[in-house]
Scaffold this active site. Structure first.
Site, short mmCIF file in Angstrom:
data_model
loop_
_atom_site.label_atom_id
_atom_site.label_comp_id
_atom_site.label_asym_id
_atom_site.label_seq_id
_atom_site.Cartn_x
_atom_site.Cartn_y
_atom_site.Cartn_z
N ARG A 124 -48.83 -47.72 -32.58
CA ARG A 124 -50.57 -47.99 -31.90
C ARG A 124 -50.38 -48.94 -30.79
NH1 ARG A 124 -51.92 -48.31 -37.58
NH2 ARG A 124 -52.59 -46.33 -38.29
N LYS A 146 -53.55 -46.66 -15.76
CA LYS A 146 -53.67 -45.43 -16.09
C LYS A 146 -52.65 -44.76 -16.39
CE LYS A 146 -57.93 -44.06 -13.48
NZ LYS A 146 -58.09 -43.11 -12.36
N GLU A 188 -50.96 -43.36 0.43
CA GLU A 188 -51.74 -44.22 -0.58
C GLU A 188 -52.05 -45.50 0.13
OE1 GLU A 188 -53.28 -42.90 -3.01
OE2 GLU A 188 -52.08 -41.29 -3.96
N LYS A 230 -55.69 -53.01 -4.87
CA LYS A 230 -55.70 -52.31 -6.31
C LYS A 230 -56.15 -53.09 -7.54
CE LYS A 230 -54.58 -48.55 -9.11
NZ LYS A 230 -53.69 -47.33 -9.49
N GLU A 240 -63.36 -47.47 -15.06
CA GLU A 240 -63.98 -46.50 -14.13
C GLU A 240 -65.20 -45.99 -14.70
OE1 GLU A 240 -60.83 -43.86 -12.36
OE2 GLU A 240 -62.57 -42.43 -11.68
N ARG A 245 -64.04 -48.43 -9.02
CA ARG A 245 -62.43 -47.83 -9.32
C ARG A 245 -62.40 -46.36 -8.53
NH1 ARG A 245 -57.87 -48.85 -13.89
NH2 ARG A 245 -56.26 -47.33 -12.56
N ASN A 249 -60.27 -42.84 -5.39
CA ASN A 249 -59.88 -41.48 -5.09
C ASN A 249 -60.22 -40.97 -3.80
OD1 ASN A 249 -58.97 -40.77 -7.73
ND2 ASN A 249 -60.99 -41.31 -8.60
N HIS A 252 -58.88 -37.66 -2.61
CA HIS A 252 -58.43 -36.95 -3.56
C HIS A 252 -58.99 -35.75 -4.41
CE1 HIS A 252 -55.92 -40.56 -3.81
NE2 HIS A 252 -55.27 -40.20 -5.07
N HIS A 256 -56.90 -32.62 -4.08
CA HIS A 256 -56.67 -31.75 -5.30
C HIS A 256 -56.95 -30.44 -5.42
CE1 HIS A 256 -57.35 -30.87 -9.61
NE2 HIS A 256 -56.36 -31.91 -9.96
N HIS A 270 -48.21 -34.54 -3.84
CA HIS A 270 -49.47 -35.37 -4.14
C HIS A 270 -50.02 -36.45 -2.77
CE1 HIS A 270 -52.93 -37.42 -6.30
NE2 HIS A 270 -52.36 -38.48 -5.80
P1 NAD Z 1 -42.25 -38.65 -8.80
O1 NAD Z 1 -42.17 -39.62 -10.00
O2 NAD Z 1 -41.97 -37.14 -9.51
O3 NAD Z 1 -41.04 -39.07 -7.94
C1 NAD Z 1 -40.84 -38.27 -6.77
C2 NAD Z 1 -39.45 -37.82 -6.68
O4 NAD Z 1 -38.80 -38.87 -6.34
C3 NAD Z 1 -38.72 -37.16 -7.63
O5 NAD Z 1 -37.87 -36.15 -7.71
C4 NAD Z 1 -37.94 -38.37 -8.49
O6 NAD Z 1 -37.05 -38.14 -9.21
C5 NAD Z 1 -37.35 -39.13 -7.02
N1 NAD Z 1 -37.26 -40.43 -7.11
C6 NAD Z 1 -37.89 -41.45 -7.60
N2 NAD Z 1 -37.45 -42.53 -7.30
C7 NAD Z 1 -36.44 -42.35 -6.43
C8 NAD Z 1 -35.54 -43.19 -5.75
N3 NAD Z 1 -35.63 -44.50 -5.54
N4 NAD Z 1 -34.46 -42.81 -4.97
C9 NAD Z 1 -34.30 -41.31 -5.08
N5 NAD Z 1 -35.22 -40.65 -5.62
C10 NAD Z 1 -36.18 -41.07 -6.42
O7 NAD Z 1 -43.47 -38.80 -8.02
P2 NAD Z 1 -44.49 -39.95 -7.45
O8 NAD Z 1 -45.16 -39.59 -6.30
O9 NAD Z 1 -43.90 -41.34 -7.87
O10 NAD Z 1 -45.63 -39.95 -8.68
C11 NAD Z 1 -46.42 -38.55 -8.74
C12 NAD Z 1 -47.08 -38.85 -10.06
O11 NAD Z 1 -47.73 -39.97 -10.13
C13 NAD Z 1 -47.99 -37.77 -10.33
O12 NAD Z 1 -47.87 -37.23 -11.98
C14 NAD Z 1 -49.57 -38.49 -10.52
O13 NAD Z 1 -50.37 -37.88 -11.31
C15 NAD Z 1 -49.05 -39.93 -10.89
N6 NAD Z 1 -50.09 -40.87 -10.33
C16 NAD Z 1 -50.61 -41.66 -11.29
C17 NAD Z 1 -51.33 -42.57 -10.88
C18 NAD Z 1 -51.92 -43.70 -12.01
O14 NAD Z 1 -53.00 -44.40 -11.65
N7 NAD Z 1 -51.29 -43.79 -13.40
C19 NAD Z 1 -51.76 -42.70 -9.57
C20 NAD Z 1 -51.20 -41.86 -8.66
C21 NAD Z 1 -50.24 -40.86 -8.97
N1 GLY Z 2 -54.99 -44.01 -8.53
C1 GLY Z 2 -56.51 -43.96 -9.01
C2 GLY Z 2 -56.67 -44.98 -10.00
O1 GLY Z 2 -55.74 -45.82 -10.48
O2 GLY Z 2 -57.75 -45.30 -10.43
#
Ligand code: NAD
Ligand code: GLY
Length: 369
Positions: A124, A146, A188, A230, A240, A245, A249, A252, A256, A270
């Site tokens: 939990r 998130k 971003e 942020k 949100e 918040r 987006n 987005h 999307h 993305h």
């Molecule tokens: P990711 O985590 O897939 O990383 C991108 C690529 O880079 C992957 O192939 C990874 O293996 C590689 N990588 C990571 N760090 C590295 C490094 N230092 N050196 C070499 N390779 C490296 O993608 P991302 O763009 O970081 O994140 C996308 C994800 O984040 C999506 O799932 C999206 O939904 C999520 N997201 C979440 C939020 C949130 O608020 N929680 C906000 C935006 C995006």
């Molecule tokens: N990336 C959008 C949020 O964190 O709300």
């Protein structure tokens, strides 16, 4: 000039710090040792990050007499699923993880979202620390709480708001990130200028290329400014519920739709979808007489200059109707209405309601970028 060491405080229900410091991965024990239990730290690492960076983190912790329990997760969006979540939670329970013990997420947004959700539900709720290794994760996903996985019904539809205990950001780890991923994360960064900080957009125009070419002072400044923006927005609307918040987006909903049309694949990352989406949101705002064309042109010119897309093509030639149909499924949908983030100018983003998606479809059909 921004110093190469910054701390941003995030004032959520349970507040925490974001430390931004070149080389902090090799000094991680200074921050993580107080969160260790039973002489160990459990680290959930992206498979691609293991070779370039895990030993640096492990070395710092072992020098303080701590043992590292690494759990390696396959790289890529596909890991944000029930199967990996189950495998991860099973491993954490097999390790007899304690609630007060911090689980460390070492990777991009995929690892942060998966680990954060696992931490939210194991016993939990266990403590967790984000050590983001992509620019996107450093400026966005690691902050704000998130967490989520994807299902057949769509992306990020199962998850929780669950804040980390601490975020440790080392801009030096970006040196091993593929340039395309770095650029996608930069979209971003630009987003924060476009939301409500026109001076930061000016800074991006002047310094974005240097940041992408490895200028460490530029990276620290961009990350600290983005995280502070942020933090401010999340503190105002943690779950949100008020619309504040939702400003995060920007780009987005259009983006999307492009990602959905390209199958959430390598055809469009993305951040690339967000860049194209922001340019489209500005042009759509111009088409509605809300925003000066010169502002929209500046946005597209800067994104194009750093190699980011500024429209649907070349990722897809889908019709406006097809893209608008994807937009109709947006998570922000309320009573059939899809609110859109539009702009009255650079730094003047707002949430617009009651827009007919057939107008958006006609705009997209006429838009040739
Ligand atoms: P990711 O985590 O897939 O990383 C991108 C690529 O880079 C992957 O192939 C990874 O293996 C590689 N990588 C990571 N760090 C590295 C490094 N230092 N050196 C070499 N390779 C490296 O993608 P991302 O763009 O970081 O994140 C996308 C994800 O984040 C999506 O799932 C999206 O939904 C999520 N997201 C979440 C939020 C949130 O608020 N929680 C906000 C935006 C995006
Ligand atoms: N990336 C959008 C949020 O964190 O709300």
């Amino acid at each position: 000039m921004t110093p190469l060491y910054q701390i941003v405080h995030v004032e959520t229900g349970r507040p925490y710090d974001v430390v931004i410091e070149g080389g902090v991965l090799g000094r991680a024990a200074d921050y993580l040792a107080p969160l260790a239990r039973n002489g160990r730290i459990v680290v959930i690492a992206d498979a691609n990050v293991v070779a370039p960076h895990l030993a640096t983190l492990t070395g710092s912790l072992e020098a303080e007499g701590l043992r590292v329990e690494p759990i390696v997760v396959p790289s890529g969006e596909a890991s944000k699923n029930w199967r990996q979540l189950e495998a991860l939670t099973d491993r954490l329970l097999a390790l007899e993880i304690e609630r007060g013990e911090a689980i460390v997420a070492l990777g991009g947004g995929v690892i942060g979202d998966l680990t954060g959700f696992a931490a939210a539900i194991v016993k939990r709720g266990c403590k967790f620390v984000q050590v983001p290794t992509t620019l996107l994760a450093q400026v966005d996903s690691s902050v704000g709480g998130k967490t989520a996985i994807n299902t057949a019904a769509g992306k990020n539809l199962i998850g929780a708001f669950y804040q980390p205990e601490l975020v440790l950001i080392d801009p030096e780890v970006l040196d091993t990130l593929p340039p395309r991923e770095l650029r996608a994360g930069y979209a971003e960064v630009v987003k924060y200028g476009l939301i409500d900080d026109p001076a930061f957009f000016d800074w991006c125009e002047a310094n974005g290329a240097a940041l992408l070419n490895g200028d460490m002072a530029a990276r620290v400044h961009a990350i600290a400014t983005s995280v502070a923006a942020k933090a401010r927005i999340v503190a105002a609307d943690e779950r949100e519920t008020t619309g504040t918040r939702a400003l995060l987006n920007l780009g987005h909903t259009f983006g999307h739709a492009l990602e959905a049309e390209t199958g959430f694949s390598d055809r469009l990352l993305h951040g690339e979808g967000v860049a194209a989406g922001m340019a489209l949101a500005f042009r759509f705002s111009v088409s509605r007489g809300l925003c000066a064309a010169t502002d929209s042109e500046r946005v597209s010119a800067h994104l194009a200059e750093v190699g980011l897309p500024t429209g649907a093509r070349p990722a897809t030639n889908a019709s406006g109707e097809t893209l608008a149909a994807h937009m109709a499924h947006d998570k922000k949908r309320e009573g059939g209405d899809v609110p859109l983030l539009l702009a009255r100018g650079i730094g003047q983003t707002f949430l617009a309601k009651g827009i007919d998606l057939s107008e958006v479809a006609a705009f997209l059909n006429a838009d040739d970028a």
